[in-house]
Design a protein around this motif. Sequence first.
Motif, PDB file in Angstrom:
ATOM      1  N   SER A  78      -5.845  18.591  20.213  1.00 43.89           N
ATOM      2  CA  SER A  78      -6.035  19.628  21.227  1.00 43.89           C
ATOM      3  C   SER A  78      -7.519  19.790  21.517  1.00 43.89           C
ATOM      4  CB  SER A  78      -5.471  20.969  20.743  1.00 43.89           C
ATOM      5  OG  SER A  78      -4.070  20.901  20.642  1.00 43.89           O
ATOM      6  N   ASN A  79      -7.833  19.951  22.786  1.00 46.28           N
ATOM      7  CA  ASN A  79      -9.221  20.137  23.214  1.00 46.28           C
ATOM      8  C   ASN A  79      -9.483  21.602  23.543  1.00 46.28           C
ATOM      9  OD1 ASN A  79      -9.535  17.359  23.118  1.00 46.28           O
ATOM     10  ND2 ASN A  79      -9.176  17.091  25.297  1.00 46.28           N
ATOM     11  N   TYR A  80     -10.654  22.065  23.141  1.00 44.37           N
ATOM     12  CA  TYR A  80     -11.072  23.432  23.410  1.00 44.37           C
ATOM     13  C   TYR A  80     -12.451  23.411  24.052  1.00 44.37           C
ATOM     14  CZ  TYR A  80      -7.318  24.722  20.257  1.00 44.37           C
ATOM     15  OH  TYR A  80      -6.086  24.870  19.674  1.00 44.37           O
ATOM     16  N   HIS A  81     -12.643  24.282  25.027  1.00 38.93           N
ATOM     17  CA  HIS A  81     -13.956  24.479  25.629  1.00 38.93           C
ATOM     18  C   HIS A  81     -14.562  25.711  24.955  1.00 38.93           C
ATOM     19  CE1 HIS A  81     -13.319  21.499  28.688  1.00 38.93           C
ATOM     20  NE2 HIS A  81     -12.197  22.094  29.058  1.00 38.93           N
ATOM     21  N   LEU A  82     -15.725  25.514  24.334  1.00 39.07           N
ATOM     22  CA  LEU A  82     -16.403  26.612  23.658  1.00 39.07           C
ATOM     23  C   LEU A  82     -17.716  26.889  24.371  1.00 39.07           C
ATOM     24  CD1 LEU A  82     -15.936  25.457  19.944  1.00 39.07           C
ATOM     25  CD2 LEU A  82     -14.397  26.857  21.339  1.00 39.07           C
ATOM     26  N   GLU A  83     -18.046  28.159  24.524  1.00 36.74           N
ATOM     27  CA  GLU A  83     -19.286  28.558  25.172  1.00 36.74           C
ATOM     28  C   GLU A  83     -19.974  29.603  24.309  1.00 36.74           C
ATOM     29  OE1 GLU A  83     -19.275  29.613  29.435  1.00 36.74           O
ATOM     30  OE2 GLU A  83     -20.175  31.501  28.775  1.00 36.74           O
ATOM     31  N   VAL A  84     -21.252  29.380  24.073  1.00 33.92           N
ATOM     32  CA  VAL A  84     -22.051  30.358  23.335  1.00 33.92           C
ATOM     33  C   VAL A  84     -23.198  30.793  24.238  1.00 33.92           C
ATOM     34  CG1 VAL A  84     -23.482  30.792  21.304  1.00 33.92           C
ATOM     35  CG2 VAL A  84     -21.445  29.350  21.096  1.00 33.92           C
ATOM     36  N   ASP A  85     -23.305  32.090  24.448  1.00 32.93           N
ATOM     37  CA  ASP A  85     -24.372  32.650  25.275  1.00 32.93           C
ATOM     38  C   ASP A  85     -25.503  33.118  24.360  1.00 32.93           C
ATOM     39  OD1 ASP A  85     -22.643  32.268  27.425  1.00 32.93           O
ATOM     40  OD2 ASP A  85     -21.885  34.312  27.324  1.00 32.93           O
ATOM     41  N   GLU A  86     -26.702  32.644  24.629  1.00 33.02           N
ATOM     42  CA  GLU A  86     -27.886  33.019  23.863  1.00 33.02           C
ATOM     43  C   GLU A  86     -28.717  33.968  24.711  1.00 33.02           C
ATOM     44  OE1 GLU A  86     -31.913  30.908  22.050  1.00 33.02           O
ATOM     45  OE2 GLU A  86     -30.250  29.646  22.718  1.00 33.02           O
ATOM     46  N   PHE A  87     -28.861  35.194  24.264  1.00 40.15           N
ATOM     47  CA  PHE A  87     -29.603  36.194  25.010  1.00 40.15           C
ATOM     48  C   PHE A  87     -31.064  36.208  24.580  1.00 40.15           C
ATOM     49  CE2 PHE A  87     -25.232  37.376  25.368  1.00 40.15           C
ATOM     50  CZ  PHE A  87     -25.113  37.848  26.662  1.00 40.15           C
ATOM     51  N   ALA A  88     -31.926  36.636  25.469  1.00 38.17           N
ATOM     52  CA  ALA A  88     -33.364  36.651  25.202  1.00 38.17           C
ATOM     53  C   ALA A  88     -33.742  37.575  24.054  1.00 38.17           C
ATOM     54  CB  ALA A  88     -34.128  37.041  26.470  1.00 38.17           C
ATOM     55  N   ASP A  89     -32.883  38.544  23.743  1.00 36.07           N
ATOM     56  CA  ASP A  89     -33.188  39.459  22.635  1.00 36.07           C
ATOM     57  C   ASP A  89     -32.799  38.892  21.271  1.00 36.07           C
ATOM     58  OD1 ASP A  89     -30.425  39.668  22.594  1.00 36.07           O
ATOM     59  OD2 ASP A  89     -30.385  41.827  22.977  1.00 36.07           O
ATOM     60  N   GLU A 116     -11.610  28.676  25.014  1.00 34.10           N
ATOM     61  CA  GLU A 116     -10.234  28.589  25.474  1.00 34.10           C
ATOM     62  C   GLU A 116      -9.745  27.161  25.314  1.00 34.10           C
ATOM     63  OE1 GLU A 116     -10.831  27.865  30.263  1.00 34.10           O
ATOM     64  OE2 GLU A 116     -10.365  29.871  29.561  1.00 34.10           O
ATOM     65  N   HIS A 117      -8.430  27.015  25.241  1.00 31.38           N
ATOM     66  CA  HIS A 117      -7.806  25.697  25.200  1.00 31.38           C
ATOM     67  C   HIS A 117      -8.063  25.027  26.541  1.00 31.38           C
ATOM     68  CE1 HIS A 117      -4.655  22.637  24.957  1.00 31.38           C
ATOM     69  NE2 HIS A 117      -4.666  22.850  23.639  1.00 31.38           N
ATOM     70  N   SER A 118      -8.350  23.746  26.547  1.00 26.09           N
ATOM     71  CA  SER A 118      -8.753  23.095  27.799  1.00 26.09           C
ATOM     72  C   SER A 118      -7.622  22.947  28.806  1.00 26.09           C
ATOM     73  CB  SER A 118      -9.377  21.727  27.519  1.00 26.09           C
ATOM     74  OG  SER A 118      -8.435  20.894  26.891  1.00 26.09           O
ATOM     75  N   THR A 119      -6.361  22.882  28.353  1.00 28.43           N
ATOM     76  CA  THR A 119      -5.262  22.715  29.305  1.00 28.43           C
ATOM     77  C   THR A 119      -4.315  23.914  29.349  1.00 28.43           C
ATOM     78  OG1 THR A 119      -3.939  21.539  27.644  1.00 28.43           O
ATOM     79  CG2 THR A 119      -5.293  20.203  29.142  1.00 28.43           C
ATOM     80  N   ASP A 120      -4.376  24.780  28.374  1.00 27.78           N
ATOM     81  CA  ASP A 120      -3.533  25.972  28.339  1.00 27.78           C
ATOM     82  C   ASP A 120      -4.425  27.196  28.469  1.00 27.78           C
ATOM     83  OD1 ASP A 120      -1.764  28.027  27.918  1.00 27.78           O
ATOM     84  OD2 ASP A 120      -1.207  27.422  25.886  1.00 27.78           O
ATOM     85  N   LYS A 121      -4.612  27.662  29.684  1.00 27.45           N
ATOM     86  CA  LYS A 121      -5.516  28.789  29.944  1.00 27.45           C
ATOM     87  C   LYS A 121      -5.013  30.095  29.336  1.00 27.45           C
ATOM     88  CE  LYS A 121      -8.227  26.089  32.140  1.00 27.45           C
ATOM     89  NZ  LYS A 121      -9.351  25.506  31.481  1.00 27.45           N
ATOM     90  N   ASN A 122      -3.777  30.118  28.821  1.00 25.13           N
ATOM     91  CA  ASN A 122      -3.270  31.304  28.134  1.00 25.13           C
ATOM     92  C   ASN A 122      -3.764  31.375  26.694  1.00 25.13           C
ATOM     93  OD1 ASN A 122      -1.753  32.317  30.310  1.00 25.13           O
ATOM     94  ND2 ASN A 122      -0.150  30.820  29.895  1.00 25.13           N
ATOM     95  N   THR A 123      -4.318  30.272  26.192  1.00 24.80           N
ATOM     96  CA  THR A 123      -4.857  30.251  24.835  1.00 24.80           C
ATOM     97  C   THR A 123      -6.345  30.527  24.907  1.00 24.80           C
ATOM     98  OG1 THR A 123      -3.193  28.624  24.171  1.00 24.80           O
ATOM     99  CG2 THR A 123      -5.098  28.883  22.734  1.00 24.80           C
ATOM    100  N   VAL A 124      -6.690  31.790  24.738  1.00 28.19           N
ATOM    101  CA  VAL A 124      -8.084  32.232  24.816  1.00 28.19           C
ATOM    102  C   VAL A 124      -8.499  32.721  23.434  1.00 28.19           C
ATOM    103  CG1 VAL A 124      -9.673  33.867  25.898  1.00 28.19           C
ATOM    104  CG2 VAL A 124      -7.816  32.866  27.234  1.00 28.19           C
ATOM    105  N   LEU A 125      -9.664  32.279  22.979  1.00 25.53           N
ATOM    106  CA  LEU A 125     -10.169  32.701  21.672  1.00 25.53           C
ATOM    107  C   LEU A 125     -10.861  34.048  21.805  1.00 25.53           C
ATOM    108  CD1 LEU A 125     -11.757  29.301  20.583  1.00 25.53           C
ATOM    109  CD2 LEU A 125      -9.452  30.131  20.133  1.00 25.53           C
TER     110      LEU A 125
END
Length: 76
Positions: free
Chosen positions: A27-38, A46-55
């Motif tokens: 299973s493939n997952y798209h992970l995003e990490v936001d780095e803030f200036a502070d 989220e799962h790459s093909t099942d948009k109902n699977t959100v972490l």
Amino acid sequence: MNWKAIVRPEGSKLFKVHTFTYVYKGSNYHLEVDEFADGTFTGHGEHSTDKNTVLASVSAGNLEGCLTALIKTIKV
């Protein structure tokens, strides 16, 4: 360039986005990490093909902490 030193208007936010693809048991997952200036980091995924699977969103003091927390939430 030190992006954290960019002068920005009051009330605005500037953050750097780190994106990753994580593959686990086929299973493939798209992970995003936001780095803030502070210095704070938040992660989302989220799962790459099942948009109902959100972490669930996570926070940590660094990029590695957010990625580790996101990966721990993935159960296949």
